[in-house]
Enzyme design. Structure first.
Site, PDB file in Angstrom:
ATOM      1  N   SER A  21       0.843  -1.194   0.000  1.00 55.10           N
ATOM      2  CA  SER A  21       0.000   0.000   0.000  1.00 55.10           C
ATOM      3  C   SER A  21       0.879   1.244   0.000  1.00 55.10           C
ATOM      4  O   SER A  21       2.068   1.157  -0.331  1.00 55.10           O
ATOM      5  CB  SER A  21      -0.949  -0.043   1.206  1.00 55.10           C
ATOM      6  OG  SER A  21      -1.954   0.939   1.077  1.00 55.10           O
ATOM      7  N   ASN A  22       0.325   2.386   0.359  1.00 53.87           N
ATOM      8  CA  ASN A  22       1.112   3.628   0.377  1.00 53.87           C
ATOM      9  C   ASN A  22       0.602   4.541   1.486  1.00 53.87           C
ATOM     10  O   ASN A  22      -0.310   4.175   2.225  1.00 53.87           O
ATOM     11  CB  ASN A  22       1.057   4.301  -1.000  1.00 53.87           C
ATOM     12  CG  ASN A  22      -0.368   4.638  -1.404  1.00 53.87           C
ATOM     13  OD1 ASN A  22      -1.043   5.419  -0.741  1.00 53.87           O
ATOM     14  ND2 ASN A  22      -0.851   4.011  -2.479  1.00 53.87           N
ATOM     15  N   ARG A  23       1.188   5.722   1.591  1.00 48.49           N
ATOM     16  CA  ARG A  23       0.947   6.596   2.747  1.00 48.49           C
ATOM     17  C   ARG A  23      -0.266   7.509   2.599  1.00 48.49           C
ATOM     18  O   ARG A  23      -0.458   8.399   3.410  1.00 48.49           O
ATOM     19  CB  ARG A  23       2.183   7.466   2.980  1.00 48.49           C
ATOM     20  CG  ARG A  23       3.431   6.663   3.219  1.00 48.49           C
ATOM     21  CD  ARG A  23       4.650   7.566   3.181  1.00 48.49           C
ATOM     22  NE  ARG A  23       4.676   8.453   4.312  1.00 48.49           N
ATOM     23  CZ  ARG A  23       5.296   8.191   5.456  1.00 48.49           C
ATOM     24  NH1 ARG A  23       5.970   7.061   5.579  1.00 48.49           N
ATOM     25  NH2 ARG A  23       5.267   9.026   6.452  1.00 48.49           N
ATOM     26  N   ALA A  88      -4.721   7.450  -4.382  1.00 50.31           N
ATOM     27  CA  ALA A  88      -3.334   7.053  -4.635  1.00 50.31           C
ATOM     28  C   ALA A  88      -3.353   5.554  -4.934  1.00 50.31           C
ATOM     29  O   ALA A  88      -3.179   4.726  -4.037  1.00 50.31           O
ATOM     30  CB  ALA A  88      -2.478   7.363  -3.415  1.00 50.31           C
TER      31      ALA A  88
END
Ligand code: C5P
Length: 216
Positions: A21-23, A88
Site C-alpha cells: 500500500s502507500n501513505r 493514490a
C-alpha cells in the site's frame, strides 16, 4: 452536478494477511467530497481503506484493491457530470497472491509485481466518459513537465499537480500546495493551505468547467 470522487490508498494482497500500500490518508479526496456536498452536489465517494470518517450525505463505496476501485468506477461513472481521481492507486500488485500466509523459509524472498489497471487513464479511453475529468499528479521531480504530459495523455480537463518531495504537504498531511494545469490555459499555482480550502477552490473550478451536453 453529480460528482464521482476516488480517494485513499489501495491495498494489493500478497497473501491472506499482508499487502502492498502507500501513505495516502484519503484527506484530499474526503475534503473534496465534503466541499462538493457543501456546494450542493451529489457525491459518490469511492474510497480505499482510510481511518477518517466519511462525509455525511455522500454515497460511499468502499474498496480495497486497484482492481476493486476500477470496477466500482466503471459501474458508477456513466451517471456523473464530473469525476475527480484523488486516490493514490497502487501502480503494481503481486502477480500471484499466495493462498496461505507465506512462511519465512529462505533468507531472501522475491515478489513479482504486475501493473494494476490505470483507472483515470481508462475513464475516457475505455469507459467513454464525457464529463469533466480531473486527475492528480504527485511527483518528486520535474513536477510541471510530468503533470502536463499526464493531463494530455489521460484526457483531463484539469490536473492538480503536487510536489510530494516537500515536507509538510501532500501525502498524509493536513496541508497541500498545488498547481492547477488546464489543457488550454496557463498553469495556476494555488497558495499553500489546508486541504479543505484547496478542495473548495477545486470544486468551484470544476463546477465552472461543466461541459455542455453532447449533441447526439
Ligand atoms: O500516472 P499517475 O499514477 O501518477 O497518475 C495519477 C492520477 O491517476 C491520479 O489522479 C490517480 O488517482 C490516478 N490513477 C488511477 N489509477 C491508477 C493510477 C493512478 O486512477 N492505477
Amino acid at each position: 452536478m453529480n460528482l464521482l470522487i476516488t480517494a485513499g490508498p489501495t491495498r494489493e494482497a500478497i497473501d491472506p494477511v499482508r499487502y502492498l500500500s502507500n501513505r495516502s490518508s484519503g484527506r484530499m479526496g474526503y475534503a473534496l467530497a465534503q466541499a462538493a456536498l457543501e456546494a450542493g452536489h451529489g457525491v459518490t465517494l469511492i474510497s480505499g481503506p482510510v481511518s477518517i470518517p466519511a462525509p455525511v450525505g455522500a454515497q460511499v463505496v468502499r474498496v480495497e484493491s486497484a482492481q476493486d476501485m476500477y470496477e466500482a468506477v466503471r459501474s458508477h461513472l456513466a451517471s456523473q457530470d464530473a469525476a475527480i481521481f484523488a486516490a493514490a492507486v497502487a501502480d503494481y500488485r503481486p502477480a500471484q497472491v499466495a493462498g496461505q500466509k507465506i512462511k519465512k523459509a529462505s533468507e531472501q524472498l522475491t515478489l513479482q509485481l504486475e501493473r494494476t489497471p490505470d483507472i483515470l487513464g481508462s475513464a475516457r479511453a475505455v469507459f467513454g466518459f464525457q464529463g469533466v475529468l480531473v486527475g492528480f499528479a504527485a511527483e518528486t521531480e520535474d513536477l510541471l513537465a510530468h503533470a502536463q504530459e499526464k493531463l494530455h495523455r489521460k484526457g483531463c480537463d484539469l490536473l492538480i499537480a503536487n510536489d510530494v518531495s516537500r515536507p509538510g504537504t501532500g501525502f498524509d498531511s493536513e496541508e497541500n500546495e498545488v498547481t492547477l494545469l488546464f489543457p488550454n490555459a496557463a498553469p495556476r499555482p494555488l497558495p499553500r493551505g489546508p486541504k479543505t480550502a484547496i478542495a473548495r477552490e477545486i470544486i468551484r473550478l470544476v463546477s465552472g468547467l461543466r461541459r455542455p451536453p453532447s449533441i447526439p
